[in-house]
Write a protein that holds these residues in place. Sequence first.
Motif, PDB file in Angstrom:
ATOM      1  N   ARG A  20       0.840  -1.207   0.000  1.00  0.00           N
ATOM      2  CA  ARG A  20       0.000   0.000   0.000  1.00  0.00           C
ATOM      3  C   ARG A  20       0.878   1.262   0.000  1.00  0.00           C
ATOM      4  O   ARG A  20       0.551   2.244  -0.666  1.00  0.00           O
ATOM      5  N   LEU A  21       1.982   1.239   0.723  1.00  0.00           N
ATOM      6  CA  LEU A  21       2.885   2.394   0.739  1.00  0.00           C
ATOM      7  C   LEU A  21       3.440   2.655  -0.664  1.00  0.00           C
ATOM      8  O   LEU A  21       3.520   3.807  -1.113  1.00  0.00           O
ATOM      9  N   ARG A  22       3.801   1.577  -1.371  1.00  0.00           N
ATOM     10  CA  ARG A  22       4.268   1.703  -2.760  1.00  0.00           C
ATOM     11  C   ARG A  22       3.186   2.328  -3.635  1.00  0.00           C
ATOM     12  O   ARG A  22       3.447   3.240  -4.419  1.00  0.00           O
ATOM     13  N   GLU A  23       1.977   1.807  -3.529  1.00  0.00           N
ATOM     14  CA  GLU A  23       0.849   2.314  -4.329  1.00  0.00           C
ATOM     15  C   GLU A  23       0.629   3.807  -4.115  1.00  0.00           C
ATOM     16  O   GLU A  23       0.416   4.569  -5.061  1.00  0.00           O
ATOM     17  N   ILE A  24       0.651   4.205  -2.858  1.00  0.00           N
ATOM     18  CA  ILE A  24       0.421   5.619  -2.543  1.00  0.00           C
ATOM     19  C   ILE A  24       1.537   6.473  -3.118  1.00  0.00           C
ATOM     20  O   ILE A  24       1.292   7.534  -3.701  1.00  0.00           O
ATOM     21  N   ALA A  25       2.768   6.012  -2.968  1.00  0.00           N
ATOM     22  CA  ALA A  25       3.912   6.759  -3.500  1.00  0.00           C
ATOM     23  C   ALA A  25       3.791   6.900  -5.020  1.00  0.00           C
ATOM     24  O   ALA A  25       3.992   7.995  -5.573  1.00  0.00           O
ATOM     25  N   LEU A  26       3.418   5.810  -5.684  1.00  0.00           N
ATOM     26  CA  LEU A  26       3.252   5.859  -7.148  1.00  0.00           C
ATOM     27  C   LEU A  26       2.103   6.783  -7.533  1.00  0.00           C
ATOM     28  O   LEU A  26       2.196   7.519  -8.523  1.00  0.00           O
ATOM     29  N   GLY A  27       1.035   6.765  -6.774  1.00  0.00           N
ATOM     30  CA  GLY A  27      -0.104   7.640  -7.043  1.00  0.00           C
ATOM     31  C   GLY A  27       0.272   9.107  -6.918  1.00  0.00           C
ATOM     32  O   GLY A  27      -0.112   9.939  -7.749  1.00  0.00           O
ATOM     33  N   LEU A  28       1.040   9.433  -5.893  1.00  0.00           N
ATOM     34  CA  LEU A  28       1.465  10.823  -5.697  1.00  0.00           C
ATOM     35  C   LEU A  28       2.402  11.248  -6.822  1.00  0.00           C
ATOM     36  O   LEU A  28       2.314  12.366  -7.337  1.00  0.00           O
ATOM     37  N   GLU A  29       3.299  10.340  -7.225  1.00  0.00           N
ATOM     38  CA  GLU A  29       4.209  10.654  -8.335  1.00  0.00           C
ATOM     39  C   GLU A  29       3.399  10.891  -9.613  1.00  0.00           C
ATOM     40  O   GLU A  29       3.635  11.873 -10.335  1.00  0.00           O
ATOM     41  N   ALA A  30       2.420  10.042  -9.867  1.00  0.00           N
ATOM     42  CA  ALA A  30       1.592  10.185 -11.077  1.00  0.00           C
ATOM     43  C   ALA A  30       0.799  11.483 -11.041  1.00  0.00           C
ATOM     44  O   ALA A  30       0.548  12.104 -12.079  1.00  0.00           O
ATOM     45  N   ALA A  31       0.424  11.936  -9.836  1.00  0.00           N
ATOM     46  CA  ALA A  31      -0.369  13.169  -9.708  1.00  0.00           C
ATOM     47  C   ALA A  31       0.493  14.421  -9.806  1.00  0.00           C
ATOM     48  O   ALA A  31      -0.034  15.533  -9.816  1.00  0.00           O
ATOM     49  N   GLY A  32       1.820  14.243  -9.872  1.00  0.00           N
ATOM     50  CA  GLY A  32       2.673  15.409 -10.072  1.00  0.00           C
ATOM     51  C   GLY A  32       3.669  15.712  -8.970  1.00  0.00           C
ATOM     52  O   GLY A  32       4.406  16.700  -9.060  1.00  0.00           O
ATOM     53  N   ALA A  33       3.717  14.869  -7.939  1.00  0.00           N
ATOM     54  CA  ALA A  33       4.698  15.111  -6.867  1.00  0.00           C
ATOM     55  C   ALA A  33       6.112  14.937  -7.410  1.00  0.00           C
ATOM     56  O   ALA A  33       6.381  14.052  -8.222  1.00  0.00           O
ATOM     57  N   GLU A  34       7.010  15.815  -6.938  1.00  0.00           N
ATOM     58  CA  GLU A  34       8.405  15.763  -7.395  1.00  0.00           C
ATOM     59  C   GLU A  34       9.352  15.430  -6.256  1.00  0.00           C
ATOM     60  O   GLU A  34      10.575  15.396  -6.428  1.00  0.00           O
ATOM     61  N   LEU A  35       8.769  15.169  -5.093  1.00  0.00           N
ATOM     62  CA  LEU A  35       9.544  14.949  -3.873  1.00  0.00           C
ATOM     63  C   LEU A  35       8.553  14.344  -2.885  1.00  0.00           C
ATOM     64  O   LEU A  35       7.415  14.809  -2.800  1.00  0.00           O
ATOM     65  N   LEU A  36       8.961  13.302  -2.162  1.00  0.00           N
ATOM     66  CA  LEU A  36       8.027  12.691  -1.208  1.00  0.00           C
ATOM     67  C   LEU A  36       8.520  12.821   0.227  1.00  0.00           C
ATOM     68  O   LEU A  36       9.724  12.703   0.493  1.00  0.00           O
ATOM     69  N   ALA A  37       7.580  13.064   1.119  1.00  0.00           N
ATOM     70  CA  ALA A  37       7.856  13.061   2.550  1.00  0.00           C
ATOM     71  C   ALA A  37       6.844  12.149   3.219  1.00  0.00           C
ATOM     72  O   ALA A  37       5.694  12.066   2.772  1.00  0.00           O
ATOM     73  N   MET A  38       7.267  11.467   4.278  1.00  0.00           N
ATOM     74  CA  MET A  38       6.391  10.514   4.956  1.00  0.00           C
ATOM     75  C   MET A  38       6.470  10.771   6.457  1.00  0.00           C
ATOM     76  O   MET A  38       7.415  10.328   7.121  1.00  0.00           O
TER      77      MET A  38
END
Lengths: 230, 230
Positions: free
Chosen positions: B65-83
């Motif tokens: 699920r963490l992978r899915e969310i990260a991929l979803g955020l990347e697809a939506a335009g995120a250029e940097l992730l924080a958790m």
Amino acid sequence: MNRPKTVGVIGGMGPAATAEFFRRLIVATPARRDDEHLRVLIDSDPRIPGRTAAILQGGPDPAPRLREIALGLEAAGAELLAMPCNTAHAYLDVIRDAVAIPVLDMLEEATAKIETGPVGLLATAATARLGLYQDAGRRRGLEVLVPDADRQADVTRVIAALKAHPSPGPLREEIGRVVDALKARGARAILVGCTELSLLGRVDESLVWIDALDALVEATVRHALPGRGT
Amino acid sequence: MNRPKTVGVIGGMGPAATAEFFRRLIVATPARRDDEHLRVLIDSDPRIPGRTAAILQGGPDPAPRLREIALGLEAAGAELLAMPCNTAHAYLDVIRDAVAIPVLDMLEEATAKIETGPVGLLATAATARLGLYQDAGRRRGLEVLVPDADRQADVTRVIAALKAHPSPGPLREEIGRVVDALKARGARAILVGCTELSLLGRVDESLVWIDALDALVEATVRHALPGRGT
């Protein structure tokens, strides 16, 4: 299907108001553990063209960007949209036309909570000028009092200050003086119709105090959770 | 390209900690107007399988699920992730392998801020058991003190209480007693390594107080804004 709906938030107008919406939504959700909370997707885009500038000064139209964000949230899995910005509700129909999922109407939710009039309006100059709340009030037989030009200018300045630095401080006193003027004109209730002003909390204890942001939070919980209303 | 990066937030662990991260990020951003703030995309999914349960009791694996969310955020335009969840950093490599954009490491950011040891750790039992912070400390020659079993049980109870109802109240006193015990064992600094505990703020004025959530906020601003570091 009785499972909770994923909430999409059209945010960034301004960012602090969006964060406050999110915080209040969590507090208002009847949950004892993480997994009883709602899934919330937020697109906080502070570069959506200014609503007030578009409405009052013919600035760039925010509608195309609002549509895009709504569509993006729907594509990401949102099943219900909330937009914690009163002025942006001038574009509510555009957003509703763009997506297949329900979009909550903060102005209707807030107006539905008013039982006492006349009600003094604290909002952006654009929200006041467009008569968004006056129209909603009229449909319910409620008189809506708008600050005079000088006082509205004070409100506008406080909203800008809150966008620059979201800490209440002396801004509460400035709004307190606007509230006093509305009270002197007969207001028995105050409607906080700008989500930046929601950050100040209740400014006057002697009047009925209705915060549109709280009305949107309550409507979101009601619509997103099964068995809690429509 | 010197334009600001869109920040994606893998959230919901817990929701109140995510909201607090968002609030602190807005306060920490040097902005005077809406359009100087960062665009932030948040996926707050409180139904990500429990990290502590997975690590200590063999519960459902949160990694997919963490992978899915990260991929979803990347697809939506995120250029940097924080958790904003320390325990979930046990899955940091899985997330980094899934996306092409940078994923910040809250533990590295927090540990880098410690100059004084020994440091007492306030974290979930899973974070403590996995030694996530002890390893990071060892690499810097810092001793990390973990509460004894009874005190760790107190910390675990406070974290659960904060997830149920995110208001500090008497929970600050409970954590104060854990801090006192760590201080008696020689701790000169406290590392708040659980984002729920970050909601309590600084509990002891006599010790160096390092909050991993603040370290993540600072790193996010630094990486997302042009001309402010790496």
